[in-house]
Design a protein around this motif. Structure first.
Motif, mmCIF file in Angstrom:
data_model
loop_
_atom_site.group_PDB
_atom_site.id
_atom_site.type_symbol
_atom_site.label_atom_id
_atom_site.label_comp_id
_atom_site.label_asym_id
_atom_site.label_seq_id
_atom_site.Cartn_x
_atom_site.Cartn_y
_atom_site.Cartn_z
ATOM 1 N N MET A 361 1.190 -1.249 0.411
ATOM 2 C CA MET A 361 -0.196 -0.379 -0.147
ATOM 3 C C MET A 361 0.685 1.080 0.210
ATOM 4 O O MET A 361 0.226 2.259 -0.073
ATOM 5 C CB MET A 361 -0.814 -0.127 1.059
ATOM 6 C CG MET A 361 -1.981 -1.286 1.184
ATOM 7 S SD MET A 361 -3.502 -1.029 0.136
ATOM 8 C CE MET A 361 -3.984 0.857 -0.028
ATOM 9 N N GLU A 364 1.605 2.853 -3.010
ATOM 10 C CA GLU A 364 0.375 3.084 -3.672
ATOM 11 C C GLU A 364 0.221 4.752 -3.414
ATOM 12 O O GLU A 364 -0.472 5.459 -4.453
ATOM 13 C CB GLU A 364 -0.737 2.198 -3.883
ATOM 14 C CG GLU A 364 -0.915 0.906 -4.013
ATOM 15 C CD GLU A 364 -1.637 0.711 -5.690
ATOM 16 O OE1 GLU A 364 -1.502 1.340 -5.799
ATOM 17 O OE2 GLU A 364 -1.463 -0.321 -6.150
ATOM 18 N N ILE A 365 0.042 4.933 -2.174
ATOM 19 C CA ILE A 365 0.297 6.131 -1.363
ATOM 20 C C ILE A 365 1.072 6.726 -2.004
ATOM 21 O O ILE A 365 0.906 8.380 -1.898
ATOM 22 C CB ILE A 365 0.167 5.795 -0.419
ATOM 23 C CG1 ILE A 365 -1.069 4.370 0.060
ATOM 24 C CG2 ILE A 365 0.222 7.216 1.013
ATOM 25 C CD1 ILE A 365 -1.019 5.158 1.881
ATOM 26 N N PHE A 395 -4.328 3.588 9.532
ATOM 27 C CA PHE A 395 -4.013 3.932 8.561
ATOM 28 C C PHE A 395 -3.349 5.270 9.848
ATOM 29 O O PHE A 395 -4.444 5.606 10.007
ATOM 30 C CB PHE A 395 -3.983 4.906 8.102
ATOM 31 C CG PHE A 395 -4.730 3.534 5.833
ATOM 32 C CD1 PHE A 395 -3.889 4.190 5.814
ATOM 33 C CD2 PHE A 395 -5.959 3.161 6.044
ATOM 34 C CE1 PHE A 395 -4.064 2.860 4.686
ATOM 35 C CE2 PHE A 395 -6.226 2.109 5.597
ATOM 36 C CZ PHE A 395 -5.306 2.141 3.985
ATOM 37 N N TYR A 407 -10.976 9.861 -1.336
ATOM 38 C CA TYR A 407 -9.292 9.267 -0.644
ATOM 39 C C TYR A 407 -9.531 7.742 -0.774
ATOM 40 O O TYR A 407 -8.620 6.847 -0.532
ATOM 41 C CB TYR A 407 -8.045 10.339 -0.251
ATOM 42 C CG TYR A 407 -7.455 9.746 -0.754
ATOM 43 C CD1 TYR A 407 -6.190 10.033 -2.055
ATOM 44 C CD2 TYR A 407 -6.090 9.254 -0.015
ATOM 45 C CE1 TYR A 407 -4.613 9.672 -1.468
ATOM 46 C CE2 TYR A 407 -5.299 8.658 0.716
ATOM 47 C CZ TYR A 407 -4.564 8.444 -0.730
ATOM 48 O OH TYR A 407 -2.971 7.920 -0.757
ATOM 49 N N LYS A 408 -10.115 7.889 0.487
ATOM 50 C CA LYS A 408 -10.789 6.909 1.383
ATOM 51 C C LYS A 408 -11.052 5.560 0.517
ATOM 52 O O LYS A 408 -11.248 4.424 1.112
ATOM 53 C CB LYS A 408 -11.646 6.888 2.493
ATOM 54 C CG LYS A 408 -11.011 7.923 3.021
ATOM 55 C CD LYS A 408 -11.916 8.337 4.565
ATOM 56 C CE LYS A 408 -11.170 9.061 5.703
ATOM 57 N NZ LYS A 408 -12.461 9.357 6.858
ATOM 58 N N LEU A 411 -7.929 4.275 -1.677
ATOM 59 C CA LEU A 411 -7.284 3.498 -0.765
ATOM 60 C C LEU A 411 -8.005 2.177 -0.615
ATOM 61 O O LEU A 411 -7.591 0.993 -0.424
ATOM 62 C CB LEU A 411 -7.474 3.665 1.455
ATOM 63 C CG LEU A 411 -6.270 4.968 0.445
ATOM 64 C CD1 LEU A 411 -6.554 5.568 1.978
ATOM 65 C CD2 LEU A 411 -4.818 4.659 0.479
ATOM 66 N N GLU A 412 -9.626 1.536 -0.067
ATOM 67 C CA GLU A 412 -10.472 0.835 -0.415
ATOM 68 C C GLU A 412 -9.971 -0.100 -1.317
ATOM 69 O O GLU A 412 -9.873 -1.236 -1.183
ATOM 70 C CB GLU A 412 -11.909 1.073 -0.098
ATOM 71 C CG GLU A 412 -12.391 -0.146 0.344
ATOM 72 C CD GLU A 412 -14.186 -0.076 0.244
ATOM 73 O OE1 GLU A 412 -14.861 -0.705 0.199
ATOM 74 O OE2 GLU A 412 -14.786 1.040 0.808
ATOM 75 N N ARG A 414 -7.727 -0.124 -3.520
ATOM 76 C CA ARG A 414 -6.061 -0.460 -3.928
ATOM 77 C C ARG A 414 -6.407 -1.804 -2.814
ATOM 78 O O ARG A 414 -5.497 -2.694 -2.666
ATOM 79 C CB ARG A 414 -5.222 0.815 -3.957
ATOM 80 C CG ARG A 414 -4.910 1.138 -4.108
ATOM 81 C CD ARG A 414 -4.487 1.294 -5.738
ATOM 82 N NE ARG A 414 -5.110 0.624 -6.230
ATOM 83 C CZ ARG A 414 -7.019 0.903 -7.277
ATOM 84 N NH1 ARG A 414 -7.093 2.359 -7.047
ATOM 85 N NH2 ARG A 414 -7.860 0.436 -7.516
ATOM 86 N N LEU A 415 -6.812 -1.706 -1.575
ATOM 87 C CA LEU A 415 -6.872 -2.341 -0.333
ATOM 88 C C LEU A 415 -7.455 -4.327 -1.430
ATOM 89 O O LEU A 415 -6.750 -5.387 -1.239
ATOM 90 C CB LEU A 415 -7.612 -2.420 0.132
ATOM 91 C CG LEU A 415 -6.866 -1.593 2.173
ATOM 92 C CD1 LEU A 415 -7.284 -0.578 2.725
ATOM 93 C CD2 LEU A 415 -5.711 -2.552 2.234
ATOM 94 N N LEU A 428 -12.198 1.860 7.374
ATOM 95 C CA LEU A 428 -10.640 1.830 7.063
ATOM 96 C C LEU A 428 -10.879 3.100 8.422
ATOM 97 O O LEU A 428 -12.065 4.184 8.942
ATOM 98 C CB LEU A 428 -10.635 3.100 5.561
ATOM 99 C CG LEU A 428 -10.481 1.820 4.549
ATOM 100 C CD1 LEU A 428 -10.382 2.656 3.532
ATOM 101 C CD2 LEU A 428 -10.323 0.799 5.116
#
Length: 437
Positions: A361, A364-365, A395, A407-408, A411-412, A414-415, A428
């Motif tokens: 992750m 990715e960030i 996080f 953005y959340k 992230l989800e 990508r997870l 998250l």
């Protein structure tokens, strides 16, 4: 999770109390009797204890009005299905013959009843509550739902005996609920599953009153099949089938770890279908969608793809839910639905090592860092999984409060891309850097 129903005659402040406890204005509040025509329900929490609250229309005993009959029927269903009842009366107006009649019905129900004397706006009116001692329902609690007076004290009382234990921590078996709108084929699906010779079926007493769960043995694994399909007392529900179904569905979702939600392939996708999905996801349950009656649909090689495309578009952010086309009538793919439910149940228990999370992750960030409207430089430099069943990922950031919902969502996604979690809602959590998790 306990189910608590709010009942009382019209205009005593039931919806106002419901909104006060839930914390939003989801029920329509108006001086005109009968504004709350359908049920409203929501999840409430007080001192760490969660419960489901049901708001009902004004109960008018013995009325011949069709509308008032329907409301009375809903109230009776809510009382029957609930674990406890909040009975609201009007402290300013005083006790009426209707109040006494409703109290008599509640006494016969053998349910725990909390008597709320509403509209006691200040201490000088406290004596108005005393008259309700004679109604025979125990201690009257004076409150003012509109202004919030003594609501906290009242919530302390009604939640005192609620359990905060999590069933999943003591029983790791898959607790499977088959849910959906009325007439989507729940009974047919359940009967097809338990009628299979290779399944060992054992009736056990369910934790819900008048419910019988079933333990299935599926390839060596025990599955608790939560009773959701039957027990409709048709003489009691008449035109309130949807209301009855909603209460049963809520209770089933609360008790399950994974829900198989049936859609009717022969009917258009409706808001009620999607609302059931949303409720299960909001309660952090695993979800599988099974499109039933697929055998009754005229189709070609593209029909399933086209249906799923329409469904995915309506599900939007719930695109992590697996979709399966089945027929309970012909038993087509019904055990594939059970297999999928088992996979989703496993996914709820998966714990990703912290090293793997950060390895996948953080790049990715770095490639797509969070931005802020304030211009502040937001850093996300560490993440770890802090819980399973359901999974929670924490996080750590210097400005966690500035991270946007968009953005959340990134992230989800990508997870899920890296670690799966098919069918499982992810939570998250964003914490300030150098602060303990």
């Amino acid at each position: 999770m306990s189910l608590i129903a709010i009942v009382g005659r019209p205009n005593v402040g039931k919806s106002t109390l419901f909104n006060r406890i839930i914390g939003n204005q989801s029920a329509i509040v108006h001086d005109e009797p009968g504004v709350t025509r359908d049920r409203h329900y929501g999840e409430a929490e007080w001192t760490g204890k969660k419960f489901t609250l049901i708001d009902t229309g004004g109960y008018v005993p013995n009325s011949d009005d069709v509308f008032e009959k329907a409301i009375r029927e809903q109230s009776k269903i809510a009382i029957e299905e609930s674990d406890a009842v909040i009975y609201v009366v009007d402290g300013k107006e005083g006790m009426t013959p209707f109040d006494k009649e409703i109290a008599s019905i509640l006494r016969k129900s053998n349910k725990k009843v909390f008597l709320a004397v509403n509209k006691i706006d200040s201490a000088k009116y406290e004596h108005e509550a005393a008259q309700f001692h004679n109604i025979g329902l125990g201690e009257p609690y004076s409150i003012a739902a509109l202004g919030g007076r003594k609501i906290g004290d009242f919530l302390d009382v009604i939640t005192k005996d609620l359990s905060i234990l999590n069933q999943e921590e003591s029983d790791t078996r898959l607790h499977l609920a088959i849910i959906g709108k009325p007439n989507v084929g729940k009974s047919s699906f359940v009967n097809a599953i338990i009628g299979k010779e290779r399944s060992i079926v054992t009736p056990i007493a369910g934790t819900t009153r008048d419910s019988i769960d079933t333990v299935l043995k599926h390839y060596g694994d025990e599955i608790v099949l939560i009773d959701t399909a039957g027990l409709m007392r048709k003489s009691r529900i008449k035109h309130n089938v949807d209301f009855y179904s909603t209460l049963r569905t809520l209770k089933s979702i609360d008790r399950c770890t994974v829900a198989v939600i049936l859609f009717d392939a022969t009917l258009p996708i409706e808001k009620q279908d999607l609302r059931i999905v949303e409720t299960a996801v909001e309660k952090n349950k695993g979800v599988v969608i099974a499109i039933n009656k697929w055998d009754a649909v005229e189709k070609n090689t593209q029909t399933a793809l086209e249906y799923e495309k329409i469904l995915r578009n309506k599900l939007r952010t719930y695109d992590f839910i697996p979709v399966l086309f089945i027929s309970a009538e012909t038993k087509q793919r019904i055990f594939k639905a059970i297999d999928l439910a088992k996979e989703v149940h496993h996914n709820r228990s998966v714990r990703i090592p912290t090293s793997s999370l950060n390895e996948k992750m953080l790049p990715e960030i770095e490639r797509y860092p969070p931005s802020s409207k304030t211009g502040k430089d937001i850093k996300l430099n560490y993440l770890t999984q802090v819980k399973t069943q359901p999974p929670v990922i924490a996080f750590f950031s210097n400005f966690p409060e500035l991270i946007s919902d968009v953005y959340k969502r990134f992230l989800e996604n990508r997870l899920r891309e890296h670690f799966g979690f098919q069918g499982v809602p992810l939570t998250l959590s964003f914490k300030r850097k150098n602060k303990k998790a």
